[in-house]
Design an enzyme around this catalytic site. Structure first.
Site, PDB file in Angstrom:
ATOM      1  N   HIS A  46       0.481  -0.708  -0.042  1.00 17.10           N
ATOM      2  CA  HIS A  46      -0.432   0.175  -0.536  1.00 17.10           C
ATOM      3  C   HIS A  46       1.114   1.131  -0.070  1.00 17.10           C
ATOM      4  O   HIS A  46       1.743   1.445   0.312  1.00 17.10           O
ATOM      5  CB  HIS A  46      -0.970  -0.217   0.870  1.00 17.10           C
ATOM      6  CG  HIS A  46      -2.023   0.759   1.535  1.00 17.10           C
ATOM      7  ND1 HIS A  46      -1.568   1.825   2.445  1.00 17.10           N
ATOM      8  CD2 HIS A  46      -2.891   0.922   0.800  1.00 17.10           C
ATOM      9  CE1 HIS A  46      -2.981   2.957   1.943  1.00 17.10           C
ATOM     10  NE2 HIS A  46      -3.352   2.227   1.446  1.00 17.10           N
ATOM     11  N   ASP A 103       2.932  -5.109   7.945  1.00 15.20           N
ATOM     12  CA  ASP A 103       1.816  -3.704   7.181  1.00 15.20           C
ATOM     13  C   ASP A 103       0.137  -4.604   7.933  1.00 15.20           C
ATOM     14  O   ASP A 103       0.010  -5.949   7.256  1.00 15.20           O
ATOM     15  CB  ASP A 103       1.681  -3.177   6.557  1.00 15.20           C
ATOM     16  CG  ASP A 103       0.144  -2.568   5.831  1.00 15.20           C
ATOM     17  OD1 ASP A 103      -0.482  -2.829   6.965  1.00 15.20           O
ATOM     18  OD2 ASP A 103       0.143  -1.894   5.263  1.00 15.20           O
ATOM     19  N   GLN A 151      -4.672  -4.764   6.794  1.00 18.94           N
ATOM     20  CA  GLN A 151      -6.051  -6.435   5.942  1.00 18.94           C
ATOM     21  C   GLN A 151      -5.879  -7.847   6.849  1.00 18.94           C
ATOM     22  O   GLN A 151      -6.050  -8.763   6.320  1.00 18.94           O
ATOM     23  CB  GLN A 151      -5.641  -5.956   4.841  1.00 18.94           C
ATOM     24  CG  GLN A 151      -5.816  -4.902   4.109  1.00 18.94           C
ATOM     25  CD  GLN A 151      -6.634  -4.772   3.541  1.00 18.94           C
ATOM     26  OE1 GLN A 151      -8.034  -5.194   4.483  1.00 18.94           O
ATOM     27  NE2 GLN A 151      -6.898  -2.918   3.585  1.00 18.94           N
ATOM     28  N   LYS A 153      -9.978  -0.573  10.388  1.00 17.32           N
ATOM     29  CA  LYS A 153     -10.706  -1.769   9.311  1.00 17.32           C
ATOM     30  C   LYS A 153     -10.890  -3.141  10.561  1.00 17.32           C
ATOM     31  O   LYS A 153     -10.380  -3.909  10.011  1.00 17.32           O
ATOM     32  CB  LYS A 153      -8.779  -2.078   8.305  1.00 17.32           C
ATOM     33  CG  LYS A 153      -9.037  -1.687   8.043  1.00 17.32           C
ATOM     34  CD  LYS A 153      -7.786  -0.803   6.886  1.00 17.32           C
ATOM     35  CE  LYS A 153      -6.936   0.006   5.800  1.00 17.32           C
ATOM     36  NZ  LYS A 153      -8.322  -0.055   4.776  1.00 17.32           N
ATOM     37  N   CYS A 157      -5.248   2.250  -3.652  1.00 19.18           N
ATOM     38  CA  CYS A 157      -3.338   2.860  -2.720  1.00 19.18           C
ATOM     39  C   CYS A 157      -2.655   1.616  -2.834  1.00 19.18           C
ATOM     40  O   CYS A 157      -1.462   2.126  -2.586  1.00 19.18           O
ATOM     41  CB  CYS A 157      -4.239   3.136  -1.863  1.00 19.18           C
ATOM     42  SG  CYS A 157      -4.864   4.412  -0.952  1.00 19.18           S
TER      43      CYS A 157
HETATM   44  C1  LIG Z   1      -2.740  -3.666   3.771  1.00 15.02           C
HETATM   45  C2  LIG Z   1      -2.703  -1.876   3.961  1.00 15.02           C
HETATM   46  N1  LIG Z   1      -1.832  -0.451   4.496  1.00 15.02           N
HETATM   47  C3  LIG Z   1      -2.247   0.407   5.293  1.00 15.02           C
HETATM   48  C4  LIG Z   1      -3.456   1.089   5.189  1.00 15.02           C
HETATM   49  C5  LIG Z   1      -3.665   2.309   5.764  1.00 15.02           C
HETATM   50  O1  LIG Z   1      -4.299   2.057   6.682  1.00 15.02           O
HETATM   51  P1  LIG Z   1      -4.818   3.446   7.410  1.00 15.02           P
HETATM   52  O2  LIG Z   1      -5.532   4.607   5.815  1.00 15.02           O
HETATM   53  O3  LIG Z   1      -6.457   3.403   8.278  1.00 15.02           O
HETATM   54  O4  LIG Z   1      -3.891   4.163   7.937  1.00 15.02           O
HETATM   55  C6  LIG Z   1      -4.446  -0.217   4.120  1.00 15.02           C
HETATM   56  C7  LIG Z   1      -5.885   0.780   4.346  1.00 15.02           C
HETATM   57  O5  LIG Z   1      -6.247   1.356   3.393  1.00 15.02           O
HETATM   58  C8  LIG Z   1      -3.900  -0.602   4.248  1.00 15.02           C
HETATM   59  O6  LIG Z   1      -5.365  -1.658   3.207  1.00 15.02           O
END
Ligand SMILES: Cc1ncc(COP(=O)(O)O)c(C=O)c1O
Lengths: 149, 415
Positions: free
Chosen positions: B132, B209, B212, B235, B373
């Site tokens: 991401h 990370d 998900q 999430k 993203c």
């Molecule tokens: C794999 C992954 N990492 C990071 C994020 C970023 O999360 P946040 O926007 O809650 O900081 C997301 C959110 O879409 C994600 O899917």
């Protein structure tokens, strides 16, 4: 299927999506690139302007959703032969048409009128206006990428 | 949780769970809402909503500052939330749990503290092609500042990491490995325990990370052996604006501070400041107290249901979904890794994902269309965007069927 969807995806729009008109590059022409971060799509608009500011040729290339592609295609058809000022005035009327509330009477913009259904779909307004914003950048021969954001 | 009644065969009582989520009871454009955008954010159970209302109605106060009763209650609730997170991740010590705004801030925190202290000119940070933007851009900013390099592990066509390439990219210049647990576009569950083993055997720390992952499978940071683990509250059925950075205590202790301000200090004079202990050292300013409490309520709710059960239920639903979607003429799934969770990304022949999204929305079906993203991953896949349905524990086979029916409408419009 809802009436609103039928309004949005009219046959003419689907046709221009399938077979976009003026879908080509113009060598050595003014051009600009437009970007819609929502779709992740990019289009390039090419333009030649003759004496008296008349748009002698206009075309586009790129990928996009049905609305942005059809809108670009219809735009090229409706501005060829017009002056840059006339095209700009048309853009303003077009922008008003697609952002007006549902009850506002629909302005007659010729073929462009088929895009009036976009007003029911606020998140798609940027798709319909991308080509026009890009046209404006091409007129100015700005060499940056214009974004709908 | 009163509603967590187990269904036959120890499965999940999805109807009872759905009752706990008030938002799911509504109609959208005259159709029952089918919410399949859980990778973007999840809905909130009544227990979480109630916890926020209770906090603001009964306990609202600042933490760690007051001598008065309410401040004591707010502080206790905030501390208890941290302990709940610790238990949820099976961390060794609640001081290893730092509250942040979300995954994005957690990663930026590590980049700006651990990264700045340990990454120098010519050093390398290993990422993957499926990250991401929030697990790319902070490392890019750091690398540009330090003259370091990003090394990117490629994926194979099914959406699985190339483990041979991963190993090849680990060198004596590698300072950190940053990898997503579950891909938000492909649904791939990466073999993070193996990746951690490979990296740590070379003395390289690993950040995972978990944005998900946490809502879909049990996560045990001790068993994984990772050094950092990040996730977002929103999430995992909790509020927005709250998230967690887990960090191994020895690393956190040695790290420079992140933001400066109140709450993170020991003693301040104009000449110098000493810093608070873990985890407060990394929590400058008034934290999102209500958010932490709401997150704890979400984790309690999920724990009572049981993540093993959730994982088993969703696995079944995902298989059903993949099967049902593959029957739709012209539909192609993106991401067919052997180990997957939650996500069904797809392309419908000749129809742009954005048009798919608009038409599904009018049928009451909420999905996401776009680059999610993950622009570098889109470039790898050779598409500007995908359509993505993403599941949570409250989704049902009937909802998958509604998605498939709505896709038929798309095909009719674009026939
Ligand atoms: C794999 C992954 N990492 C990071 C994020 C970023 O999360 P946040 O926007 O809650 O900081 C997301 C959110 O879409 C994600 O899917």
């Amino acid at each position: 299927m809802s009436a609103e969807l039928q309004d949005l995806y009219q046959e003419m729009i689907l046709d221009h999506n399938r077979r976009p008109r003026n879908f080509r590059a113009i060598a050595d022409a003014r051009h600009a690139e437009g970007y819609n971060p929502l779709c992740g799509d990019r289009i390039t608009v090419y333009l030649t302007v003759g004496d008296g500011g008349t748009i002698t040729d206009v075309s586009f290339q790129g990928s996009g959703c049905a609305i942005s592609k059809a809108s670009a295609s219809l735009m090229t058809e409706s501005i060829k032969g017009k002056t840059v000022e006339e095209a700009q005035a048309l853009f303003e009327r077009f922008q008003r048409m697609i952002t007006a509330s549902g009850e506002t009477p629909i302005d007659d913009l010729g073929k462009l009128t088929v895009l009036a259904g976009v007003r029911q779909f606020p998140v798609r307004v940027k798709c319909a206006s991308l080509a026009w914003h890009t046209l404006r950048a091409a007129v100015d021969a700005r060499n940056e990428v214009v974004s709908t954001e | 949780m009163a509603t967590v009644v187990s269904a036959p065969r120890g499965g999940l009582n999805v109807n009872a769970i759905r009752q706990d989520f008030p938002i799911l009871r509504q109609q959208v454009h005259g159709k029952p809402l089918v919410y399949l955008d859980n990778a973007a954010t999840t809905q909130k159970p009544q227990a979480v909503i109630d916890s926020l209302v209770h906090y603001y109605a009964q306990e609202n106060s600042n933490v760690h500052r007051g001598v008065h009763e309410l401040s004591g209650r707010a502080t206790d609730a905030y501390d208890a939330a941290r302990e709940t997170v610790r238990r949820f991740l099976n961390a060794a010590d609640s001081r290893e749990i730092v509250f942040v705004r979300g995954t994005t801030e957690a990663i930026n925190l590590v980049a700006q503290t651990y990264g700045r202290a340990h990454v120098g000119r010519g050093d390398e940070i290993v990422l993957t092609e499926m990250e991401h933007h929030s697990n790319i851009v902070p490392w890019q900013i750091l690398s540009q500042e330090k003259g370091a390099q990003l090394r990117v592990v490629p994926i194979a066509d099914a959406g699985e990491l190339r483990l041979d390439e991963f190993e090849r990219l680990l060198t004596d210049r590698t300072r950190l490995v940053c990898v997503t647990h579950v891909s938000n576009v492909l649904g791939t569950v990466n073999p993070v325990a193996d990746l951690v083993r490979l990296a740590r055997s070379r003395g390289i720390p690993v950040l995972i990370d978990g944005a998900q992952a946490v809502a879909h499978m049990p996560v045990d940071v001790e068993a994984l052996g990772c050094d950092f683990y990040a996730f977002s509250g929103h999430k995992i059925f909790g509020p927005t604006g709250i998230g967690v950075l887990y960090g191994r205590k020895a690393l956190l202790d040695a790290m420079p501070v992140y933001q400066g301000g109140g709450g993170m200090i020991g003693r301040v004079t104009f000449d110098r400041t000493t810093y608070a202990e873990l985890p407060y050292k990394f929590e400058a300013g008034t934290p999102h107290i209500a958010g932490a409490i709401g997150l704890a309520a979400a984790l309690d709710y999920l724990t009572a249901i049981g993540l093993e059960r959730v994982a088993a239920y969703e696995h079944d639903l995902l298989e059903y979904g993949a099967q049902a979607l593959s029957q739709v003429p012209g539909l192609q799934l993106t991401g067919t890794a052997r180990s997957k969770a939650s996500v069904l990304s797809f392309a419908l022949h000749d129809v742009h994902p954005h048009d798919v999204g608009t038409i599904l929305d009018r049928e009451g079906v909420a999905i996401r269309a776009g680059h999610h993203c993950c622009q570098p991953l889109m470039a790898r896949l050779g598409v500007p965007a995908t359509a993505r349905a993403s599941l949570a524990m409250y989704n049902t086979r009937e909802e998958i069927d509604a998605l498939v029916r709505a896709l038929q409408t798309v095909r009719e419009v674009f026939a």
